[in-house]
Design a protein around this motif. Sequence first.
Motif, PDB file in Angstrom:
ATOM      1  N   THR A  18      39.102  46.493  38.175  1.00  9.08           N
ATOM      2  CA  THR A  18      39.509  46.789  36.799  1.00  9.08           C
ATOM      3  C   THR A  18      40.779  47.628  36.773  1.00  9.08           C
ATOM      4  O   THR A  18      41.557  47.549  35.818  1.00  9.08           O
ATOM      5  CB  THR A  18      38.389  47.510  36.039  1.00  9.08           C
ATOM      6  OG1 THR A  18      37.971  48.665  36.786  1.00  9.08           O
ATOM      7  CG2 THR A  18      37.194  46.603  35.829  1.00  9.08           C
ATOM      8  N   TYR A  48      43.591  44.990  37.589  1.00  7.78           N
ATOM      9  CA  TYR A  48      43.703  44.083  36.440  1.00  7.78           C
ATOM     10  C   TYR A  48      43.509  44.910  35.171  1.00  7.78           C
ATOM     11  O   TYR A  48      42.514  44.771  34.458  1.00  7.78           O
ATOM     12  CB  TYR A  48      42.654  42.984  36.537  1.00  7.78           C
ATOM     13  CG  TYR A  48      42.895  41.993  37.656  1.00  7.78           C
ATOM     14  CD1 TYR A  48      43.750  40.902  37.481  1.00  7.78           C
ATOM     15  CD2 TYR A  48      42.255  42.140  38.880  1.00  7.78           C
ATOM     16  CE1 TYR A  48      43.962  39.992  38.499  1.00  7.78           C
ATOM     17  CE2 TYR A  48      42.466  41.229  39.918  1.00  7.78           C
ATOM     18  CZ  TYR A  48      43.319  40.156  39.718  1.00  7.78           C
ATOM     19  OH  TYR A  48      43.535  39.251  40.742  1.00  7.78           O
ATOM     20  N   LEU A  78      36.068  37.815  36.182  1.00  8.28           N
ATOM     21  CA  LEU A  78      35.822  39.087  35.506  1.00  8.28           C
ATOM     22  C   LEU A  78      34.594  39.008  34.594  1.00  8.28           C
ATOM     23  O   LEU A  78      33.843  39.979  34.453  1.00  8.28           O
ATOM     24  CB  LEU A  78      37.060  39.495  34.700  1.00  8.28           C
ATOM     25  CG  LEU A  78      38.268  39.964  35.525  1.00  8.28           C
ATOM     26  CD1 LEU A  78      39.483  40.146  34.620  1.00  8.28           C
ATOM     27  CD2 LEU A  78      37.952  41.263  36.260  1.00  8.28           C
ATOM     28  N   VAL A 134      38.103  39.824  42.538  1.00  9.41           N
ATOM     29  CA  VAL A 134      37.518  40.934  41.768  1.00  9.41           C
ATOM     30  C   VAL A 134      36.092  41.268  42.186  1.00  9.41           C
ATOM     31  O   VAL A 134      35.448  42.093  41.533  1.00  9.41           O
ATOM     32  CB  VAL A 134      37.546  40.618  40.257  1.00  9.41           C
ATOM     33  CG1 VAL A 134      38.971  40.330  39.810  1.00  9.41           C
ATOM     34  CG2 VAL A 134      36.628  39.447  39.905  1.00  9.41           C
TER      35      VAL A 134
END
Length: 299
Positions: free
Chosen positions: A33, A36, A168, A197
Motif C-alpha cells: 500500500t 501503490y 489489491l 502486492v
Amino acid sequence: MTRRHVRHRPDPVALPVPEAPIDPERGGLYTATELYDTTSYADSLDARAYAWSREPKSPERARLRALHDFAIDEALDAWIDQRSIVGVMGGHAALRGDPTYLDAVRLGHELGAKHVVATGGGPGAMEAANLGAFLMSRPWGEVAGVVDRLVGVPTFLPSVQAWVAPALEVVRDVGERPQASSLGVPTWFYGHEPPNVFCDAIAKYFRNATREAILLEICDAGIVFLPGAAGTVQEVFQDACENYYALPGRAAPMVLVGRAYWTELLPVWPLLERLSHGSPMEGHVHLVDTPTDAAELLG
C-alpha cells in the motif's frame, strides 16, 4: 549459507531531500500500500522512485540511493530475525493462470505453512509464489479461486494499473492473516516490472547487485528454482558459489524443479551436480519433478 548478523543503529535522522521521492533514512521495509499509494500507478511512489532512479547521475543522487539501500538492508536484517526464510526463484514472464504460474502458487502455498517465502518480489512466478504463501492458511480450493480472479489480466503489460487492481482487491478481501509468510526483494533497476502486492514486507533496492546477493543470502532454509531463463540461471550458480565455499554443515538446500527442463532444455543440472562433488554442498543439491516434491524436501 549463513544468516547475516543483525545490526542495530540509532534512530535515523531525516534529511531534507525535497527532490527525492524516497526517504533515504527510512526505518522499515515497504508495504504494497505504501508503494501503490495513489489511484494512478503513474503517480505512485513506486513509479516516482523508478523515474527518479533514471534521472542523470549526480553525487547527491548516488549518495541518497546508497543511504536508502543501507536503510533497507538494516530493516531487512531486523525483519528476518527469528524467521525461517526459503527462497523461490523463477521466471518473471509466467502469465497468471498458466501451468508455471500455478506450480509457483502451489509451491508457495505448501512452503508458507512453515517458512517465510522470499522471492524477487516482481510479477510472474514471483507473484505466484508470494500469492500462495499469502494464502497459506486457506484451503487449496479457495487459493485456486483467487487465481481465477486474477487471470483476466494475465500480465502487467500494457497496463500496470489494470494488472494490480484485482490483486489489491484480493489483499483487501483476505484482510488480516495469522502470521507473516511472504517477502519480496525487488529492485528499481528493473523498475519497468512492478512489485507484486502479496508480500507482507517488501525490501526494494536501487542497486540490483546488492539486491541479488542479499536475496540469496537470507534464504537460510534453502532455495527452490522453478523453470526460468537467464536471471534464474544466474541465481542458480550464484547460490551454488555461496554453498560451494560454505563452512562444513552450513550449506543450504538447492532444489531444481523440472527434470526435463534442467537436464535437456537448459542443462544446468549436470554441471551443478558435478560441481557439488567433494564440496560442502554435496548432498544438498536436488532435482525433482513437482513443486510438491520440493516442498516435501524442505519440510
